[in-house]
Design a protein around this motif. Structure first.
Motif, PDB file in Angstrom:
ATOM      1  N   PHE A   1       0.873  -1.166   0.000  1.00 38.58           N
ATOM      2  CA  PHE A   1       0.000   0.000   0.000  1.00 38.58           C
ATOM      3  C   PHE A   1       0.912   1.219   0.000  1.00 38.58           C
ATOM      4  O   PHE A   1       1.620   1.481   0.971  1.00 38.58           O
ATOM      5  CB  PHE A   1      -0.917  -0.002   1.224  1.00 38.58           C
ATOM      6  N   LYS A   2       0.879   1.959  -1.096  1.00 41.00           N
ATOM      7  CA  LYS A   2       1.845   3.036  -1.302  1.00 41.00           C
ATOM      8  C   LYS A   2       1.167   4.400  -1.204  1.00 41.00           C
ATOM      9  O   LYS A   2       0.001   4.562  -1.543  1.00 41.00           O
ATOM     10  CB  LYS A   2       2.502   2.896  -2.679  1.00 41.00           C
ATOM     11  N   GLY A   3       1.962   5.363  -0.775  1.00 39.71           N
ATOM     12  CA  GLY A   3       1.533   6.750  -0.859  1.00 39.71           C
ATOM     13  C   GLY A   3       0.332   7.096  -0.009  1.00 39.71           C
ATOM     14  O   GLY A   3      -0.523   7.880  -0.441  1.00 39.71           O
ATOM     15  N   ILE A   4       0.252   6.543   1.197  1.00 40.22           N
ATOM     16  CA  ILE A   4      -0.833   6.921   2.108  1.00 40.22           C
ATOM     17  C   ILE A   4      -0.402   8.160   2.886  1.00 40.22           C
ATOM     18  O   ILE A   4       0.626   8.136   3.570  1.00 40.22           O
ATOM     19  CB  ILE A   4      -1.163   5.775   3.075  1.00 40.22           C
TER      20      ILE A   4
ATOM     21  N   ALA B   1      -3.995   3.185  -3.180  1.00 42.83           N
ATOM     22  CA  ALA B   1      -2.631   3.163  -2.634  1.00 42.83           C
ATOM     23  C   ALA B   1      -1.733   2.288  -3.490  1.00 42.83           C
ATOM     24  O   ALA B   1      -0.965   1.470  -2.985  1.00 42.83           O
ATOM     25  CB  ALA B   1      -2.649   2.679  -1.190  1.00 42.83           C
ATOM     26  N   THR B   2      -1.833   2.455  -4.803  1.00 41.27           N
ATOM     27  CA  THR B   2      -1.030   1.658  -5.729  1.00 41.27           C
ATOM     28  C   THR B   2       0.133   2.437  -6.323  1.00 41.27           C
ATOM     29  O   THR B   2       0.887   1.900  -7.122  1.00 41.27           O
ATOM     30  CB  THR B   2      -1.898   1.118  -6.876  1.00 41.27           C
ATOM     31  N   LYS B   3       0.280   3.719  -5.962  1.00 42.27           N
ATOM     32  CA  LYS B   3       1.371   4.537  -6.480  1.00 42.27           C
ATOM     33  C   LYS B   3       2.081   5.220  -5.323  1.00 42.27           C
ATOM     34  O   LYS B   3       1.453   5.632  -4.349  1.00 42.27           O
ATOM     35  CB  LYS B   3       0.847   5.589  -7.462  1.00 42.27           C
ATOM     36  N   TYR B   4       3.391   5.344  -5.463  1.00 43.80           N
ATOM     37  CA  TYR B   4       4.156   6.042  -4.441  1.00 43.80           C
ATOM     38  C   TYR B   4       3.758   7.511  -4.378  1.00 43.80           C
ATOM     39  O   TYR B   4       3.426   8.131  -5.387  1.00 43.80           O
ATOM     40  CB  TYR B   4       5.652   5.954  -4.735  1.00 43.80           C
ATOM     41  N   GLY B   5       3.818   8.057  -3.173  1.00 44.15           N
ATOM     42  CA  GLY B   5       3.580   9.476  -3.006  1.00 44.15           C
ATOM     43  C   GLY B   5       4.776  10.287  -3.478  1.00 44.15           C
ATOM     44  O   GLY B   5       5.890   9.769  -3.635  1.00 44.15           O
ATOM     45  N   ILE B   6       4.576  11.556  -3.694  1.00 47.54           N
ATOM     46  CA  ILE B   6       5.628  12.440  -4.158  1.00 47.54           C
ATOM     47  C   ILE B   6       6.716  12.548  -3.087  1.00 47.54           C
ATOM     48  O   ILE B   6       6.448  12.433  -1.887  1.00 47.54           O
ATOM     49  CB  ILE B   6       5.036  13.821  -4.510  1.00 47.54           C
ATOM     50  N   MET B   7       7.954  12.726  -3.517  1.00 47.40           N
ATOM     51  CA  MET B   7       9.077  12.783  -2.583  1.00 47.40           C
ATOM     52  C   MET B   7       9.171  14.158  -1.924  1.00 47.40           C
ATOM     53  O   MET B   7       8.645  15.155  -2.439  1.00 47.40           O
ATOM     54  CB  MET B   7      10.379  12.457  -3.312  1.00 47.40           C
TER      55      MET B   7
ATOM     56  N   LEU C   1       4.170  14.109   3.200  1.00 51.13           N
ATOM     57  CA  LEU C   1       4.196  13.217   4.357  1.00 51.13           C
ATOM     58  C   LEU C   1       3.367  11.969   4.068  1.00 51.13           C
ATOM     59  O   LEU C   1       2.185  11.861   4.413  1.00 51.13           O
ATOM     60  CB  LEU C   1       3.703  13.959   5.599  1.00 51.13           C
ATOM     61  N   PHE C   2       4.042  11.001   3.416  1.00 51.64           N
ATOM     62  CA  PHE C   2       3.413   9.746   3.007  1.00 51.64           C
ATOM     63  C   PHE C   2       4.069   8.573   3.727  1.00 51.64           C
ATOM     64  O   PHE C   2       5.235   8.619   4.102  1.00 51.64           O
ATOM     65  CB  PHE C   2       3.554   9.550   1.496  1.00 51.64           C
TER      66      PHE C   2
ATOM     67  N   MET D   1       5.838  -4.052   7.411  1.00 49.50           N
ATOM     68  CA  MET D   1       6.777  -2.932   7.319  1.00 49.50           C
ATOM     69  C   MET D   1       6.037  -1.653   6.968  1.00 49.50           C
ATOM     70  O   MET D   1       5.260  -1.603   6.020  1.00 49.50           O
ATOM     71  CB  MET D   1       7.841  -3.225   6.258  1.00 49.50           C
ATOM     72  N   PHE D   2       6.290  -0.610   7.745  1.00 46.95           N
ATOM     73  CA  PHE D   2       5.779   0.732   7.474  1.00 46.95           C
ATOM     74  C   PHE D   2       6.987   1.625   7.180  1.00 46.95           C
ATOM     75  O   PHE D   2       7.882   1.757   8.024  1.00 46.95           O
ATOM     76  CB  PHE D   2       5.001   1.285   8.667  1.00 46.95           C
ATOM     77  N   SER D   3       7.039   2.216   6.007  1.00 47.17           N
ATOM     78  CA  SER D   3       8.186   3.027   5.588  1.00 47.17           C
ATOM     79  C   SER D   3       7.781   4.496   5.564  1.00 47.17           C
ATOM     80  O   SER D   3       6.817   4.873   4.896  1.00 47.17           O
ATOM     81  CB  SER D   3       8.673   2.571   4.211  1.00 47.17           C
ATOM     82  N   ILE D   4       8.529   5.312   6.284  1.00 45.74           N
ATOM     83  CA  ILE D   4       8.127   6.676   6.626  1.00 45.74           C
ATOM     84  C   ILE D   4       8.880   7.702   5.774  1.00 45.74           C
ATOM     85  O   ILE D   4      10.089   7.619   5.607  1.00 45.74           O
ATOM     86  CB  ILE D   4       8.413   6.946   8.115  1.00 45.74           C
TER      87      ILE D   4
END
Length: 777
Positions: free
Chosen positions: A246-249, A272-278, A299-300, A347-350
């Motif tokens: 789950f990406k980009g939440i 939540a199928t795409k990464y959030g912006i950096m 803040l994703f 895993m939760f990646s911040i």
């Protein structure tokens, strides 16, 4: 080396780019011209005798063209030395589906050998890693080309058509164009790689923006579930490992230089199928092709789990992962699929604010928090995990905080922040030591100096951050980048914005808190680093920049540069000795340090390479000995501290397999490496131990006992020794013993914290830090 793969989705006319480019400057400060820009708009000019892309400098003319004016394609930036096996992924990209089918691509990659290396051969391959069995196949795009030792930049031109690739479908989840460079003796050699591109030249009948990776909620590769409140359905994507990502939440929102505000509710459907912006960095430019890759609203959080963890109600231990990047770069797109698949971990990646956007201090703010915004973001993400982690199959009462490099530096700060303690229960630190301040910029006085300078340049009242909030990103970043010309007269400063002890969120540096026993009590801590952690961080140009920070070398920079150039050695003797003398004074150098860190020229005046001395000193002072010193305080005697398990990794993996380099420990600990059948039994046992040992640590806070690989012991069991690990197992012995003895002896003389934390500069040993001031004029 951080390489950017950038997509442009619109083509342009040569005239519009030429108008923009003509009159601009190349990287060599030579005028751009129509030809050097139009090359990006006419594929026929990219290759062949009529092409004008014949010098490295002409690449930089693209910076004078807007993103809308440039040919669609992938472009890489930032020259880098490629070390180790001499293999580099020039266009690394996560791929799902047939995104490159029915389309021809032209590319060019610039390389040149490292000075002093053997004549060699270079080749370009494309790799297709298949989903079903993780195997890889390769196609040669440019066969071996002779590269002489005295060559300037050599262009490797190639054409690639995915439809012709071994009659196999392009179903890769990882795709990359690889450069391989070997000496004539067959050994891999180091080489330099610079600006490169991959441009589509054939039509793609399926889409007008063929390289945009998206996955719709209706795709069979997705997985959806509704949270217990019934309020929101989250949709993620399946992976080849059987995991679901789950990406980009978005976990919080924040205004510029304000504390974040957590999101507690979402719309009925969340894709939540795409990464959030950096997150925004000071390297962003509005005219760069990657203009849309970064933002302040960033803040994703990404969640990596398995469908059954969500559906069966059995909660699994959580790894809350903080990415590295010196707290000034990076993103949260790291994925440790084997850890999730094999060890039962969620895993939760911040992601968090970086550099000046994450650590500028608002001295006159009326609010409780005036800075450390990046740490507040991380802490807010931990709070979000407590609220939502269970929905994704995580056990919020078994959270391990970890990362590598700056991610682990952040972990030590949170161990010293009581306000973070409720949100995690164990910690894993990789690739860093417990040094006191981030690049020595924790002092609020330093931050004040930065703010005053930037405010003056932007015509704001001094320390008026509200005025700075009104400035554009380009205005701010121009000043943030220039701040590197303002130096602090102490030792080895990497100028920039970093964490600070503000008296609210942070009351002591991590090293002070560790020594005093003021870290989270009863917390299992796995502290890991690599024997040569700093080696790959000693990048080309770093040493001359360090020397330029010393007054003693200001008038000698041309002379020193000439010595480095003529000898072909950056860390040329006896420059490191001179630097240490300038730092500590001749007396202390002679009495305490020269026998361990000294690197004189040969008896006949021969110049020798002293990179080893800098590597040894920095690893000792900022990775190993400082942390070991921190253990000798309360952690060694207080029963409520720890257990703390120290580890030095000796598995050689870089610089021709002779060094154990930065963050290799994280790759091993989190099980990133693939255990192929071609590996030796020893190598497989080593990789398996990494997965199993730290999988248990995340699940239980302990390590296996009675394992043939060896036993991990805590500092209270080791009597000053450390767990030393290589592919043959765990042994217990001293680490950096001579170096630590030397630095500790100096610490007895001038104070341990002056050695290990705040830096020491003998000229000003009774005065506060002295600033050179503005060198921009």
């Amino acid at each position: 080396m951080k390489l950017q793969a950038v997509l442009f989705s619109s083509s342009i006319s040569a005239e519009s780019c030429s108008e923009r480019c003509d009159g601009g400057l190349t990287a060599a400060n030579e005028p751009c011209n129509v030809e050097s820009c139009s090359i990006y708009t006419d594929g026929s000019n990219l290759f062949g005798e009529s092409g004008t892309f014949d010098t490295l400098e002409n690449w930089h003319c693209i910076n004078e063209c807007t993103a809308e004016q440039v040919q669609p394609g992938y472009y890489s930036e930032n020259a880098a030395l490629v070390t180790g096996r001499g293999q580099f992924s020039a266009f690394a990209q996560e791929i799902n589906g047939n995104l490159f089918e029915n389309r021809e691509y032209q590319g060019r990659i610039f390389i040149k050998p490292k000075a002093g290396n053997n004549p060699g051969l270079a080749r370009v391959n494309v790799r297709n890693r298949k989903k079903e069995d993780n195997s890889s196949t390769y196609t040669v795009l440019k066969d071996w080309v002779q590269v002489p030792t005295d060559s300037e930049w050599i262009a490797l031109d190639f054409i690639w058509n995915p439809a012709e690739k071994n009659d196999e479908p392009l179903d890769a989840y990882a795709f990359g164009v690889y450069i391989m460079y070997t000496g004539e003796n067959g050994e891999y050699e180091d080489f330099y790689q610079d600006e490169s591109f991959l441009i589509p030249t054939g039509d793609d009948p399926t889409t007008t923006t063929p390289l945009e990776t998206t996955t719709s909620a209706s795709n069979e590769n997705t997985f959806s579930f509704t949270i217990t409140s019934g309020e929101t359905t989250f949709t993620g994507e399946h992976t080849s490992f059987g995991n679901v990502h789950f990406k980009g939440i978005k976990f919080a929102e924040a205004e510029r230089w304000r504390a974040p505000v957590m999101k507690t509710s979402y719309d009925a459907s969340y894709d939540a199928t795409k990464y959030g912006i950096m997150c925004m960095t000071s390297e962003w430019h509005s005219w760069r092709p990657n203009v849309n890759d970064m933002a302040e609203d960033c803040l994703f959080i990404n969640v990596h789990t398995r469908p059954e963890y969500i559906t069966n109600g059995e909660k699994r231990p959580i790894l809350a992962y903080i990415h590295g990047g010196g707290l000034k770069a990076g993103n949260n797109r790291k994925e440790y699929d084997y850890l999730i698949q094999e060890q039962g971990v969620v895993m939760f990646s911040i992601q968090y604010r970086l550099g000046p956007y994450g650590f500028l201090y608002d001295h006159d703010s009326p609010f409780e928090h005036k800075g450390n915004w990046g740490f507040l973001d991380q802490q807010m993400a931990l709070q979000w995990i407590q609220q939502f982690g269970g929905e994704f199959g995580g056990d919020v009462n078994r959270v391990t905080l970890g990362g590598c490099s700056a991610g682990s530096q952040s972990t030590w700060w949170h161990l010293a922040m009581p306000s973070s303690w409720p949100y995690f229960h164990a910690a894993i630190s990789n690739g860093i030591g417990v040094f006191g301040q981030h690049n020595e910029t924790a002092s609020l006085d330093v931050n004040r100096m930065y703010n005053e300078h930037i405010a003056t340049q932007l015509e704001c009242p001094q320390l008026d951050v509200d005025c700075l909030r009104t400035k554009s990103l380009d205005e701010l970043n121009n000043q943030f980048r220039a701040i590197g010309s303002i130096y602090i007269v102490e030792v080895f400063h990497d100028v920039g914005f970093g964490p600070h002890v503000d008296g609210v969120l942070t009351k002591k540096t991590p090293l002070e808190a560790l020594f005093d026993g003021q870290i989270r009590p009863n917390t299992p801590i796995s502290w890991n680093y690599n024997r040569d952690d700093v080696w790959t961080l000693l990048k080309e140009g770093r040493f001359i920049n360090t020397l330029s920070m010393f007054a003693e070398f200001h008038d000698r920079i041309d002379e020193i540069t000439e010595l480095m150039t003529t000898s072909g050695i950056e860390y040329a003797s006896d420059l490191t000795d001179q630097m240490f003398v300038a730092t500590y004074g001749q007396e202390y150098w002679d009495e305490y340090l020269v026998d361990v860190f000294g690197c004189p020229s040969g008896a006949d005046g021969t110049i020798v390479d002293c990179k080893w001395a800098m590597n040894s000193y920095l690893n000792a002072r900022m990775w190993s000995c400082n942390t070991q010193y921190g253990f000798t305080g309360a952690p060694l005697t207080d029963p409520n501290i720890g257990p703390i398990y120290p580890l030095e990794l000796h598995k050689e993996n870089c610089d021709g397999q002779t060094r154990a380099c930065h963050c290799q420990d994280a790759s091993w600990v989190f099980g990133q490496a693939w255990m192929s059948d071609s590996l030796s039994d020893t190598e497989k046992i080593y990789l398996r131990a990494g997965r199993d040992f730290w999988g248990q640590f995340i699940r239980e806070g302990t390590f296996p006992t009675g394992d043939d690989f060896g036993e991990m012991k805590s500092i209270k069991e080791l009597d000053g020794k450390i767990n030393l690990v290589d592919e043959n197992g765990i042994v217990h012995d001293f680490a950096y013993e001579q170096e630590c003895n030397a630095l500790n002896s100096l610490g007895q003389e001038i104070g341990y914290l002056r050695v290990y934390q705040n830096g020491y500069y003998h000229t000003f040993d009774n005065e506060p830090a002295v600033l050179f001031g503005n060198l921009l004029s």
